[in-house]
Design a protein around this motif. Sequence first.
Motif, PDB file in Angstrom:
ATOM      1  N   TRP A   1       0.827  -1.210   0.000  1.00 29.87           N
ATOM      2  CA  TRP A   1       0.000   0.000   0.000  1.00 29.87           C
ATOM      3  C   TRP A   1       0.857   1.254   0.000  1.00 29.87           C
ATOM      4  CZ3 TRP A   1       0.576   3.356   4.016  1.00 29.87           C
ATOM      5  CH2 TRP A   1       1.054   2.847   5.225  1.00 29.87           C
ATOM      6  N   GLN A   2       2.076   1.164   0.546  1.00 30.54           N
ATOM      7  CA  GLN A   2       2.954   2.347   0.586  1.00 30.54           C
ATOM      8  C   GLN A   2       3.338   2.803  -0.817  1.00 30.54           C
ATOM      9  OE1 GLN A   2       3.418  -0.463   2.255  1.00 30.54           O
ATOM     10  NE2 GLN A   2       4.175  -0.111   4.336  1.00 30.54           N
ATOM     11  N   LYS A   3       3.330   1.852  -1.767  1.00 29.49           N
ATOM     12  CA  LYS A   3       3.815   2.178  -3.110  1.00 29.49           C
ATOM     13  C   LYS A   3       2.712   2.623  -4.060  1.00 29.49           C
ATOM     14  CE  LYS A   3       8.177  -0.062  -3.446  1.00 29.49           C
ATOM     15  NZ  LYS A   3       8.913  -1.202  -3.951  1.00 29.49           N
ATOM     16  N   LEU A   4       1.478   2.603  -3.572  1.00 35.30           N
ATOM     17  CA  LEU A   4       0.359   2.954  -4.443  1.00 35.30           C
ATOM     18  C   LEU A   4       0.333   4.465  -4.714  1.00 35.30           C
ATOM     19  CD1 LEU A   4      -1.815   0.847  -5.315  1.00 35.30           C
ATOM     20  CD2 LEU A   4      -3.366   2.079  -3.816  1.00 35.30           C
ATOM     21  N   THR A   5       0.446   4.858  -5.985  1.00 32.94           N
ATOM     22  CA  THR A   5       0.333   6.285  -6.297  1.00 32.94           C
ATOM     23  C   THR A   5      -0.566   6.468  -7.512  1.00 32.94           C
ATOM     24  OG1 THR A   5       2.345   6.066  -7.607  1.00 32.94           O
ATOM     25  CG2 THR A   5       2.584   7.105  -5.448  1.00 32.94           C
TER      26      THR A   5
END
Lengths: 143, 333
Positions: free
Chosen positions: B321-325
Amino acid sequence: MLYSTQSAKQTMALGKKLSSQLKGGEVFGLSGELGAGKTTLVKGIALGLGVKKPITSPTFVLMKVYRATNRPIKKLVHIDCYRLKGSEELAAIGAPEYFGQNDTVVLIEWPAKVKKILPKKILNVKLKLGKKNNQRNINFNNR
Amino acid sequence: MIILGIETSCDETAASVLKIERGRFFILSSIVSSQIDIHRPYGGVVPELAARNHIINILPVINQALTKAKVKPAGIDRIATTTGPGLITALLIGVETARVLAQQWQKPIIATNHLKGHLYSSWLENKPIRYPALCLIVSGGHTELILMKSSQSLKKIGATLDDAAGESFDKVAQMLGLGYPGGPAISKLAKTGNAAAFKFPRPMVNEPNFNFSFAGLKTAVLYTKNKLPKIDQQTKADLAASFQQAATDVLVQKTIKAAQHYKAKTVMLTGGVAANRQLRVELGQAVGKIKASFIVPPIKLCTDNAAIIAAAGYFAKPSPWQKLTADPNLEIR
């Protein structure tokens, strides 16, 4: 300065010629009705700046950023305000961050819709349909 | 597998619960809160208004999707959300909501390309798809031909070089004073018009590639309109019908050319413009003639919705989820 082009090809060639004079940091406002040739002129400028990807209409996503390969210009930003209601919306997508950057040329279609937010040094280009088929009258004035 | 799909890339706030069992797709719920009425007075989607309304609608829409599907958060296997392409301010609402839910419910999250959503909408029909398959994605922002060698091998073989097909419908509608959205307005008026009344160009039909161009067609309509001394309702209908015929001809001919070149066994038509009846009928007939099978989802799955996003989520891998942009210019390569 008023130019008259007789075809889309000539409008593109004019854009390409214009691009050779760009130093980076310029912001253009392109005005003219639907079909006046605004995007065609942008295609020519992009060609001159060495943008490899095809320039497609930014109407849907509002702003497209392309990588240019002709130094010192590294970026071409193509903005379409056709659907915008006011300046705040252009600010919301971060467009003003590109204005006046030394390595960036910004081209804004329908600038009248976002007057408040435009830089003072904007270069205005007005495009009009000519009397003959495919003819366009393109007027460059500094302010 | 049960997937929660979330979609906020443009002017529809949508959520859907999709169940996949032994390769078959079941839409347990698909909720779409349309903002068309909100944007109509402005002649197009207003980004700021869209974002504000997504914020208001997103949680109720997700809630409704879960309730209607009779699925609790614990029963969800993964969350799929559109990360692009679209309006950045609108995309962010779906992306951020999905991130929070994924973290809160401890679920894997899938970043979904909106265009792949349209592409995989064909799978919701549960019809056999034979490869190579060709998909024409036509919408307000895109016109692309995607070649598939398997369900997960995608290659863009053609796209518009200027305006999207749907955009040309919107802009021609604007010229004729028909309002927004332009596609349905043009189709409706075209029914009473003569498609042979005006000869509009079929841009790029004979070029040796699979790209499209619609800007010149839009300009041709403008010229024709400006030269007419008087435009009554019948003339308007004739302009609409002739324009629609030209746009349809280009889409059909180019798709068939690509299908023959790549020996496609299945041809799919998806995206918002796939709701256009004339295009559905004429492409269907043309595909029949080259002996390929034709798949076009029902209209409610062609326009933006979250069931198609969940379907695309089935074919992709989760990302942290941290990499979702959000990426407004995301592409299929």
